[in-house]
Scaffold this motif. Structure first.
Motif, PDB file in Angstrom:
ATOM      1  N   MET A   1       6.309  36.356   4.952  1.00 26.66           N
ATOM      2  CA  MET A   1       5.770  35.057   5.369  1.00 26.66           C
ATOM      3  C   MET A   1       4.262  35.186   5.553  1.00 26.66           C
ATOM      4  SD  MET A   1       7.024  32.820   8.601  1.00 26.66           S
ATOM      5  CE  MET A   1       6.082  33.774   9.786  1.00 26.66           C
ATOM      6  N   GLY A   3       0.548  34.734   7.108  1.00 26.35           N
ATOM      7  CA  GLY A   3       0.105  34.662   8.502  1.00 26.35           C
ATOM      8  C   GLY A   3      -0.394  33.274   8.852  1.00 26.35           C
ATOM      9  N   GLU A   4      -0.621  33.093  10.136  1.00 24.69           N
ATOM     10  CA  GLU A   4      -0.996  31.781  10.661  1.00 24.69           C
ATOM     11  C   GLU A   4      -2.271  31.234  10.024  1.00 24.69           C
ATOM     12  OE1 GLU A   4      -1.803  31.876  14.822  1.00 24.69           O
ATOM     13  OE2 GLU A   4      -1.724  29.708  15.019  1.00 24.69           O
ATOM     14  N   PHE A   5      -3.293  32.064   9.975  1.00 26.64           N
ATOM     15  CA  PHE A   5      -4.575  31.552   9.491  1.00 26.64           C
ATOM     16  C   PHE A   5      -4.537  31.294   7.995  1.00 26.64           C
ATOM     17  CE2 PHE A   5      -5.600  33.982  13.328  1.00 26.64           C
ATOM     18  CZ  PHE A   5      -5.895  32.886  14.118  1.00 26.64           C
ATOM     19  N   GLU A   9      -5.379  27.813   6.249  1.00 30.54           N
ATOM     20  CA  GLU A   9      -6.324  27.713   5.130  1.00 30.54           C
ATOM     21  C   GLU A   9      -5.677  27.043   3.920  1.00 30.54           C
ATOM     22  OE1 GLU A   9      -8.001  31.571   4.428  1.00 30.54           O
ATOM     23  OE2 GLU A   9      -9.057  31.523   6.346  1.00 30.54           O
ATOM     24  N   ASN A 121      -1.757  22.750  13.333  1.00 30.20           N
ATOM     25  CA  ASN A 121      -1.403  23.888  14.166  1.00 30.20           C
ATOM     26  C   ASN A 121      -0.144  24.486  13.564  1.00 30.20           C
ATOM     27  OD1 ASN A 121      -1.570  25.506  16.712  1.00 30.20           O
ATOM     28  ND2 ASN A 121       0.466  24.610  16.992  1.00 30.20           N
ATOM     29  N   ILE A 122      -0.080  25.821  13.580  1.00 33.00           N
ATOM     30  CA  ILE A 122       1.090  26.479  13.009  1.00 33.00           C
ATOM     31  C   ILE A 122       1.692  27.409  14.042  1.00 33.00           C
ATOM     32  CG2 ILE A 122       1.840  28.098  11.218  1.00 33.00           C
ATOM     33  CD1 ILE A 122      -0.078  26.751   9.325  1.00 33.00           C
ATOM     34  N   THR A 123       3.005  27.348  14.148  1.00 29.60           N
ATOM     35  CA  THR A 123       3.690  28.220  15.091  1.00 29.60           C
ATOM     36  C   THR A 123       4.931  28.803  14.426  1.00 29.60           C
ATOM     37  OG1 THR A 123       4.848  28.319  17.200  1.00 29.60           O
ATOM     38  CG2 THR A 123       4.958  26.239  16.045  1.00 29.60           C
ATOM     39  N   ARG A 124       5.355  29.936  14.900  1.00 27.97           N
ATOM     40  CA  ARG A 124       6.635  30.478  14.470  1.00 27.97           C
ATOM     41  C   ARG A 124       7.778  29.726  15.118  1.00 27.97           C
ATOM     42  NH1 ARG A 124       8.114  34.933  16.526  1.00 27.97           N
ATOM     43  NH2 ARG A 124       6.326  35.046  17.916  1.00 27.97           N
TER      44      ARG A 124
ATOM     45  N   ILE B  43      -3.546  18.847  18.176  1.00 28.86           N
ATOM     46  CA  ILE B  43      -2.075  18.950  18.294  1.00 28.86           C
ATOM     47  C   ILE B  43      -1.725  20.401  18.587  1.00 28.86           C
ATOM     48  CG2 ILE B  43      -1.670  19.309  15.809  1.00 28.86           C
ATOM     49  CD1 ILE B  43       0.859  17.468  16.163  1.00 28.86           C
ATOM     50  N   VAL B  50       9.226  31.769  21.537  1.00 30.22           N
ATOM     51  CA  VAL B  50       7.956  32.173  20.938  1.00 30.22           C
ATOM     52  C   VAL B  50       6.857  32.120  22.002  1.00 30.22           C
ATOM     53  CG1 VAL B  50       6.225  31.678  19.162  1.00 30.22           C
ATOM     54  CG2 VAL B  50       8.662  31.312  18.687  1.00 30.22           C
ATOM     55  N   HIS B  51       6.749  30.961  22.661  1.00 29.36           N
ATOM     56  CA  HIS B  51       5.709  30.779  23.678  1.00 29.36           C
ATOM     57  C   HIS B  51       6.246  30.829  25.096  1.00 29.36           C
ATOM     58  CE1 HIS B  51       4.346  28.688  20.001  1.00 29.36           C
ATOM     59  NE2 HIS B  51       3.195  29.243  20.293  1.00 29.36           N
ATOM     60  N   ASP B 314      -1.697  37.269  18.258  1.00 26.13           N
ATOM     61  CA  ASP B 314      -1.340  36.369  17.167  1.00 26.13           C
ATOM     62  C   ASP B 314       0.154  36.122  17.242  1.00 26.13           C
ATOM     63  OD1 ASP B 314      -0.609  35.179  14.801  1.00 26.13           O
ATOM     64  OD2 ASP B 314      -2.166  36.207  13.663  1.00 26.13           O
ATOM     65  N   GLN B 315       0.505  34.880  17.570  1.00 26.29           N
ATOM     66  CA  GLN B 315       1.913  34.580  17.804  1.00 26.29           C
ATOM     67  C   GLN B 315       2.765  34.858  16.572  1.00 26.29           C
ATOM     68  OE1 GLN B 315       0.879  30.736  18.722  1.00 26.29           O
ATOM     69  NE2 GLN B 315       0.276  31.186  20.799  1.00 26.29           N
ATOM     70  N   LEU B 316       2.162  34.767  15.408  1.00 22.53           N
ATOM     71  CA  LEU B 316       2.954  34.964  14.205  1.00 22.53           C
ATOM     72  C   LEU B 316       3.237  36.435  13.946  1.00 22.53           C
ATOM     73  CD1 LEU B 316       1.377  32.271  11.997  1.00 22.53           C
ATOM     74  CD2 LEU B 316       3.810  32.554  12.302  1.00 22.53           C
ATOM     75  N   ARG B 317       2.394  37.300  14.492  1.00 20.16           N
ATOM     76  CA  ARG B 317       2.567  38.716  14.179  1.00 20.16           C
ATOM     77  C   ARG B 317       3.280  39.474  15.296  1.00 20.16           C
ATOM     78  NH1 ARG B 317      -3.215  38.275  12.220  1.00 20.16           N
ATOM     79  NH2 ARG B 317      -2.885  37.419  10.160  1.00 20.16           N
TER      80      ARG B 317
END
Lengths: 320, 320
Positions: A1, A3-5, A9, A121-124, B43, B50-51, B314-317
């Motif tokens: 998957m 990454g967030e950034f 992008e 905004n992106i979250t898992r 947002i 996760v959080h 980094d929440q995704l990692r």
């Protein structure tokens, strides 16, 4: 998957922003220019396994549909969509190409509707979910749910029940001839927000009460009835059914009354408007399906094929 | 689990709306009055597992925190929060009392910040998730990420690393004396958006570059560096650590550099501002931690205790 950034992008790559966006994605907030003194705000979400499954359509369709369901709320107010921010919940097992295509669909839909994607905004998460908050302008009168009056006539745009039939086909619960099948499934996967029709409705005086058909005709009409403090009578036989719907379900309007996600507009005008005149104004077929009456409830007459106590599509109650 | 409409009614019950809200929850969109020509939009989302975890804090804290992380984005722009719409993803197994208390926390936080909750949407999901889109006014200059210049000095408000330490305590990964434990956990569960400080920063000329510390000091500073096209030097020994942090982790600033969710402000001003003057203006402790330099990267000096290649949270990692 990815990454967030990287995902952010990808989402923002190739984004076209109007002059009204003073600062786009990439900061703590976006800065937008509010041209008018009144703005519309709405939020809606599509969750994997609840509102869609990945196998049902293409990623592009998914992105387009996520925006369309929000655009429809702006349409149902008589507004003009302008800006959105997107929250994406991503799960493992979805590759970068999927997101690229989903964003392509989303951005194309935004461009077509004149919407700037100003932030994200992106979250898992364990389920893919796309949540969009959409802002719009309100150039004229608002189409409110609380303004229906006894004596008003009730109309809908287009045909009703197609998306619910399409959903049932995708779920394997309904069979239909090939051509009907592809029409109905497409009505579910590719809803069109009735933005021009909503704007045209807002020019009628007095401004009609209106709502978009997301939960189902009866349930959505129920919202108008409840907020306006009135009742309604619907003629089940008048509900407009497409040839494809009839090919799959015959003349039984039950699914058209109870099934959701058509994103057509239901509206209530003072008596005397002709279907043909309204259709010309709105640029869509318009059908009179009943009238607003005194009382507090929605009565359906002439529904020979329907089961009693029919309710609209409620995502919380009826999990597929 | 309560039904969708019941939940929306619970959310909206007892809601106080300002005169700026022309039409609140219950229609297809809210209608708001935009007082100024520029508005801020952001947002953010909090996802169970996760959080947060339900056992970590009270439902009230959860509601408050969901809004606070959004308020912090408005603070980091120098704005004044005004309106929000909320998308709630609910799962089975959570009772109505939980939502009542969560909404109480959320509405109290909204009231305290002058925010009208103008709309909401509720959907089913497998994880509880609260996604909030927040609109704000921008009365003066914006605190942007892209305006840092070589020679600027870098400051942070308050202390850093407390929330990350609190999170690790909740996860059972870190032990601390009782008093330190309760302070650190509270810093994680009850973050305070630095709204007044953000507004005060926006009155400094030239307007500082700023960001809120959500991902972690180094990672967030990295956003400023990247968008401003500059480098930065951080003195690890200058990073302000709370007595509770020191009680749990000693003098090692690694977690303060890498850990997120403090929601303090990091900002870059032209040289010559004294910590004491800034603290008085902002109403918070302010510490100079480094400077903006030419280049493209963030260099940390004096971090004796830290491991190399430290990254922000980094929440995704880094799933807990």
């Amino acid at each position: 998957m990815p990454g967030e950034f990287e995902l952010i992008e990808r989402l923002c790559a190739g984004i076209t922003l109007s002059k009204r966006t003073i600062l786009g994605p990439g900061d703590d907030c976006a800065i937008i220019a509010s041209r008018r003194s009144r703005m519309l705000v709405t939020i809606d979400s599509m969750v994997e396994g609840v509102h869609f499954r990945l196998g049902w359509g293409t990623p592009r369709e998914l992105g387009r549909r996520a925006l369309a369901v929000n655009l429809s709320d702006i349409a149902a107010m008589g507004g003009v969509p302008a800006f959105c921010v997107i929250n994406l919940a991503v799960r493992r097992g979805i590759d970068a190409a999927f997101f690229d295509n989903m964003y392509r669909g989303l951005k194309a839909a935004a461009r077509a509707a004149g919407v700037d994607v100003v932030g994200g905004n992106i979250t898992r998460a364990d389920q893919l979910a796309i949540t969009i908050a959409l802002l719009g302008d309100l150039p004229g009168a608002a189409l409110r749910r609380d303004s229906a009056r006894a004596g008003d006539e009730i109309f809908v745009t287009g045909t009703v029940g197609d998306a619910a039939a399409g959903l049932r086909i995708l779920q394997g619960k309904l069979h239909a001839p090939v051509r009907a099948r592809s029409f109905l499934v497409s009505r579910f996967l590719n809803p069109a927000a009735r933005l021009d029709a909503g704007r045209a409705l807002a020019r009628i005086r007095p401004a009609p009460a209106a709502i978009d058909l997301s939960d189902g005709l009866l349930q959505d009409l129920g919202h108008i009835v409840e907020r306006s403090g009135v009742g309604a009578e619907i003629d089940a036989q008048a509900v407009p059914l497409s040839p494809a719907y009839r090919a799959a379900l015959g003349d039984d309007p039950s699914l058209a009354l109870g099934g959701g996600e058509d994103y057509e507009l239901l509206f209530c005008t003072s008596a005397g408007h002709r279907e043909r005149d309204l259709a010309r104004r709105l640029g869509l077929p318009v059908t009179r399906i009943g009238k607003i009456v005194k009382g507090r409830s929605v009565t359906v007459i002439g529904n020979r094929g329907a089961s009693g106590g029919m309710r609209g599509f409620d995502q919380l109650r009826s999990r597929d």
